[in-house]
Design a protein around this motif. Structure first.
Motif, PDB file in Angstrom:
ATOM      1  N   MET A 124       0.855  -1.272   0.063  1.00  0.00           N
ATOM      2  CA  MET A 124       0.014  -0.065  -0.139  1.00  0.00           C
ATOM      3  C   MET A 124       0.970   1.276  -0.031  1.00  0.00           C
ATOM      4  N   TRP A 125       2.024   1.210   0.842  1.00  0.00           N
ATOM      5  CA  TRP A 125       2.827   2.356   0.858  1.00  0.00           C
ATOM      6  C   TRP A 125       3.711   2.284  -0.386  1.00  0.00           C
ATOM      7  N   VAL A 126       3.946   1.458  -0.967  1.00  0.00           N
ATOM      8  CA  VAL A 126       4.770   1.475  -1.937  1.00  0.00           C
ATOM      9  C   VAL A 126       3.820   2.140  -3.317  1.00  0.00           C
ATOM     10  N   GLY A 127       2.536   1.673  -3.470  1.00  0.00           N
ATOM     11  CA  GLY A 127       1.680   2.518  -4.203  1.00  0.00           C
ATOM     12  C   GLY A 127       1.613   3.913  -4.143  1.00  0.00           C
ATOM     13  N   PHE A 128       1.435   4.497  -2.856  1.00  0.00           N
ATOM     14  CA  PHE A 128       1.276   5.886  -2.473  1.00  0.00           C
ATOM     15  C   PHE A 128       2.579   6.319  -2.982  1.00  0.00           C
ATOM     16  N   LEU A 129       3.771   5.789  -2.785  1.00  0.00           N
ATOM     17  CA  LEU A 129       4.851   6.366  -3.401  1.00  0.00           C
ATOM     18  C   LEU A 129       4.988   6.350  -4.624  1.00  0.00           C
ATOM     19  N   GLY A 130       4.574   5.568  -5.608  1.00  0.00           N
ATOM     20  CA  GLY A 130       4.533   5.563  -7.069  1.00  0.00           C
ATOM     21  C   GLY A 130       3.484   6.455  -7.450  1.00  0.00           C
ATOM     22  N   ALA A 131       2.550   6.946  -6.910  1.00  0.00           N
ATOM     23  CA  ALA A 131       1.682   7.932  -7.095  1.00  0.00           C
ATOM     24  C   ALA A 131       2.173   9.046  -7.032  1.00  0.00           C
ATOM     25  N   ALA A 132       2.695   9.301  -6.026  1.00  0.00           N
ATOM     26  CA  ALA A 132       3.486  10.819  -5.790  1.00  0.00           C
ATOM     27  C   ALA A 132       4.570  10.973  -6.636  1.00  0.00           C
ATOM     28  N   LEU A 133       5.398   9.926  -7.030  1.00  0.00           N
ATOM     29  CA  LEU A 133       6.505  10.232  -7.878  1.00  0.00           C
ATOM     30  C   LEU A 133       5.984  10.456  -9.244  1.00  0.00           C
ATOM     31  N   THR A 134       4.931   9.612  -9.674  1.00  0.00           N
ATOM     32  CA  THR A 134       4.315  10.017 -11.116  1.00  0.00           C
ATOM     33  C   THR A 134       3.892  11.322 -11.203  1.00  0.00           C
ATOM     34  N   ALA A 135       2.851  11.817 -10.153  1.00  0.00           N
ATOM     35  CA  ALA A 135       2.500  13.324 -10.279  1.00  0.00           C
ATOM     36  C   ALA A 135       3.775  14.122 -10.330  1.00  0.00           C
ATOM     37  N   LEU A 136       4.624  14.073  -9.563  1.00  0.00           N
ATOM     38  CA  LEU A 136       5.889  14.961  -9.664  1.00  0.00           C
ATOM     39  C   LEU A 136       6.323  14.806 -11.057  1.00  0.00           C
ATOM     40  N   ILE A 137       6.710  13.812 -11.737  1.00  0.00           N
ATOM     41  CA  ILE A 137       7.273  13.910 -12.940  1.00  0.00           C
ATOM     42  C   ILE A 137       6.346  14.379 -14.122  1.00  0.00           C
ATOM     43  N   VAL A 138       5.073  14.242 -13.964  1.00  0.00           N
ATOM     44  CA  VAL A 138       3.826  14.965 -14.640  1.00  0.00           C
ATOM     45  C   VAL A 138       4.156  16.401 -14.654  1.00  0.00           C
ATOM     46  N   TYR A 139       4.332  16.805 -13.338  1.00  0.00           N
ATOM     47  CA  TYR A 139       4.019  18.324 -13.049  1.00  0.00           C
ATOM     48  C   TYR A 139       5.335  18.867 -13.536  1.00  0.00           C
ATOM     49  N   ILE A 140       6.348  18.333 -13.419  1.00  0.00           N
ATOM     50  CA  ILE A 140       7.835  18.727 -13.996  1.00  0.00           C
ATOM     51  C   ILE A 140       7.798  18.752 -15.596  1.00  0.00           C
ATOM     52  N   VAL A 247      -2.702  18.173  -3.512  1.00  0.00           N
ATOM     53  CA  VAL A 247      -3.758  17.545  -2.976  1.00  0.00           C
ATOM     54  C   VAL A 247      -4.198  16.425  -3.819  1.00  0.00           C
ATOM     55  N   VAL A 248      -3.976  16.491  -5.315  1.00  0.00           N
ATOM     56  CA  VAL A 248      -4.569  15.289  -5.832  1.00  0.00           C
ATOM     57  C   VAL A 248      -3.665  14.121  -5.684  1.00  0.00           C
ATOM     58  N   VAL A 249      -2.392  14.329  -5.292  1.00  0.00           N
ATOM     59  CA  VAL A 249      -1.482  13.244  -4.838  1.00  0.00           C
ATOM     60  C   VAL A 249      -1.926  12.391  -3.514  1.00  0.00           C
ATOM     61  N   LEU A 250      -2.294  13.392  -2.503  1.00  0.00           N
ATOM     62  CA  LEU A 250      -2.961  13.079  -1.157  1.00  0.00           C
ATOM     63  C   LEU A 250      -4.305  12.223  -1.626  1.00  0.00           C
ATOM     64  N   LEU A 251      -5.238  12.653  -2.407  1.00  0.00           N
ATOM     65  CA  LEU A 251      -6.358  11.937  -2.751  1.00  0.00           C
ATOM     66  C   LEU A 251      -6.286  10.866  -3.514  1.00  0.00           C
ATOM     67  N   ALA A 252      -5.830  10.919  -4.739  1.00  0.00           N
ATOM     68  CA  ALA A 252      -5.901   9.908  -5.691  1.00  0.00           C
ATOM     69  C   ALA A 252      -4.722   8.909  -5.207  1.00  0.00           C
ATOM     70  N   GLY A 253      -3.523   9.256  -4.770  1.00  0.00           N
ATOM     71  CA  GLY A 253      -2.422   8.367  -4.469  1.00  0.00           C
ATOM     72  C   GLY A 253      -2.886   7.462  -3.222  1.00  0.00           C
TER      73      GLY A 253
END
Length: 336
Positions: A124-140, A247-253
């Protein structure tokens, strides 16, 4: 022709009715399924616990499942609202932003490297980390180049990252059959098999996202007028967009980490909410949380009866409901 609730009183009354209906849907989710229970049995599970099979199923399966569906459904719907405001794309959702695919990729990589060592909590925590990293990459990627972040750049960056992550996920699953077996059910998206401990770890992040979204409502309304107008009215657009992504990372992640990638909630519910209350995010946000929760709870309830005695993952049920809705949106846009 739109059915809009115009007055504050009308909107408040309908919102309260929605909360009551959400509560009723959650009670139905606890009582009905392959095994049906009386409401007295559910009450007794909390007031006079005897350790019977019925009470154990209610306490350790049905109640956590209803709670997870309500919180995840509301969070995915709200993430859809924020992403549609950010990208000005009516079909934007966590899957378009690449969050689902990024979380899935990191989980599959972890399973591929470490195999059965992983517990569900760690996954579960690995999935959360993956969601956060992906959002960061897309944002950059969406902010690179001239003009900074733009709706088109963010949408294209999200689609590209999602496609790349999905391809790598498929590659790892094909290389290792064991990884495929362990990851497949999670990748479909399901609220079954979660207990209250899992929900309690993720719900604080989801609620934090809900609260932060309320503070962003005014900025979202101004952004709907265009970046130039919002800037002229004193909005710091770069910071607002960065806050939306967080906020999207918190919610969707958090939602993806708890239940796996469940699609279409973030597309369907925001449109229904705007149909009811218009484009004012001060109302769209609470409506999306309530209606998203109700939608996923009911979809999970329906999924239990589709292929009885087998249960269908709720991600399949939301896809069955969501695909015709998306087609209807596209057809409507084509005729506007």
């Amino acid at each position: 022709m739109k059915f809009l609730l115009h007055s504050r009183v009308q909107k408040s009354v309908v919102l309260v009715v929605g909360i009551v209906l959400l509560g009723i849907a959650m009670v139905a989710s606890v009582l009905y399924g392959i095994q049906n229970f009386r409401i007295a049995t559910a009450i007794e599970a909390y007031t006079s616990f005897t350790g019977s099979n019925e009470q154990l199923i209610i306490l350790h399966t049905r109640v956590p499942r209803a709670i997870a569906a309500a919180f995840v459904g509301g969070s995915l719907a709200l993430a859809g609202v924020l992403l549609q405001a950010l990208t000005r794309n009516p079909l934007a959702s966590p899957s378009v932003f690449g969050i689902n695919s990024g979380a899935a990729l990191l989980i599959v990589v972890a399973l591929f490297l470490f195999g059965g060592v992983f517990t569900f909590t760690q996954m579960m925590w690995v999935g959360f980390l993956g969601a956060a990293l992906t959002a960061l990459i897309v944002y950059i990627l969406g902010s690179a180049g001239r003009g900074g972040m733009s709706p088109v750049k963010v949408t294209l960056s999200g689609a590209a990252v999602a496609a790349f992550a999905s391809s790598l996920t498929s590659l790892f699953m094909l290389i290792d059959d064991k990884t495929m077996e362990e990851a497949l059910y999670w990748l479909v998206g399901s609220v079954s098999g979660r207990d209250l401990r899992h929900a309690q770890m993720i719900i604080p992040y989801l609620v934090t996202g809900w609260i932060l979204s309320i503070f962003l409502a005014g900025s979202l309304n101004l952004m709907a007028l265009g970046d130039d107008v919002a800037k002229s009215l004193g909005q710091k657009i770069v910071w607002v967009k960065a806050c939306i992504v967080i906020v999207v990372v918190l919610l969707a992640g958090g939602a993806v980490a708890l239940t796996g990638p469940i699609g279409f909630v973030g597309i369907v519910i925001p449109h229904i909410c705007r149909y009811l209350v218009g484009i004012d995010h001060r109302w769209v946000i609470p409506y999306s949380v309530v209606m998203g929760g109700m939608f996923l709870v009911l979809a999970d309830l329906v999924s239990r009866f589709l292929l009885m005695p087998e249960e269908v993952p709720v991600g399949v049920a939301t896809a069955v409901i969501g695909v015709p809705f998306v087609i209807a949106i596209v057809r409507r846009r084509a005729h506007e």
